[in-house]
Design an enzyme around this catalytic site. Sequence first.
Site, PDB file in Angstrom:
ATOM      1  CG  ASN A  72      -1.905  11.726   3.307  1.00  0.00           C
ATOM      2  OD1 ASN A  72      -1.462  12.572   2.531  1.00  0.00           O
ATOM      3  ND2 ASN A  72      -2.341  10.559   2.892  1.00  0.00           N
ATOM      4  CB  CYS A 124      -3.000  11.261   8.321  1.00  0.00           C
ATOM      5  SG  CYS A 124      -4.617  10.891   7.586  1.00  0.00           S
ATOM      6  N   GLY A 161       0.816  -1.215   0.000  1.00  0.00           N
ATOM      7  CA  GLY A 161       0.000   0.000   0.000  1.00  0.00           C
ATOM      8  C   GLY A 161       0.846   1.260   0.000  1.00  0.00           C
ATOM      9  CE1 TYR A 162      -0.663   4.482  -3.920  1.00  0.00           C
ATOM     10  CE2 TYR A 162      -2.716   5.205  -2.913  1.00  0.00           C
ATOM     11  CZ  TYR A 162      -1.989   4.848  -4.036  1.00  0.00           C
ATOM     12  OH  TYR A 162      -2.600   4.852  -5.259  1.00  0.00           O
TER      13      TYR A 162
END
Length: 342
Positions: free
Chosen positions: A309, A147, A11-12
């Site tokens: 974030n 975040c 994932g990111y």
Amino acid sequence: MLRVAVMGGAGYIGGELLRLVLGHPELRLAATTSRRLAGRRVDGAHPNLRGHTDLTFSSPDQLVDYDVLLLATGHAETMHAMPDLLRLAPVVIDLSADFRLADPARFRRYYRTEHAHPELLSSFVPGLPELHRKELTEANRISVPGCMATAGILALRPLAEAGLISGQVTVDARTGSSGSGAVPGPANVHAERSGAMRVFAPAGHRHEAEISQSIGGLPVSMTATGVEAVRGVQVICRVPVPVGVDERTLRIRYREVYGDEPFVRIVAARTGLYRLPEPKILTGTNYCDVGFAVDEFHRQVVVIAALDNLMKGGAGNAVQCLNVRFGLPERAGLDFIGLHPV
């Protein structure tokens, strides 16, 4: 060097963890997992890592023993596996939401499910060095806040600790599309997302519980909106304050709290394009910029905070916690200062 494994590396957030670990002078990336991409090269999912690693994704059941385990796994999924995960490394840093709230009743209210292991909640230290640096030096279980929660907590902490909040706080949060994760869905289709300013949580966003918990239980009401950006969080907090709180009071207070912090900057100028916190210029950095303005007519203070974030709101904060835990320089692996223009 510390041997680090990243679970949920496709994932990111996982990709940012991999990037930071690979660039860290004291860490060695020993393994990363993805059920979906097991056996495939890491730089296939994260092309920015080409030339920096030949590692392939492993299946989670192939993990063995490491010095540190970084968890970028799903919300309401991680808690079920946590007893087994704790056996893989003496230090576990969790970036899911599952161990952020200390009260299982509050977890049930905001996540609409019972916590699978409420007996473990009290063993996790919140992963925010600006508030918990001393505890983090000895913590073996760390839960990194969300975040928007991180931005809100850092915005409000100086006022809360000084007793300068006299009523309910309202937080208006905006976030980029990467906050939705790397898994495709109807809301992430370009035709639906591009140009939108979508209020996806008009009330009761989960991060309001984290903010309230971190500022002494003071009431917080939060709205969250998705905006036309890939990275970035900006929160605008409206805070009722006692009579007599002026700009000088705020500037002194925020300097007292954040003057020596390596990753929090006070940005509250009277002129200029970037006179207040702007997430655009924080892309890829571990900074959280905090600024403020006084609304004398309504007897309130408007506090603005901005961050990336995926960095200070996620992976960067996790690595900062790791640095604190192992007595490493706090800026190690986190020295990117951002770009302008971008």
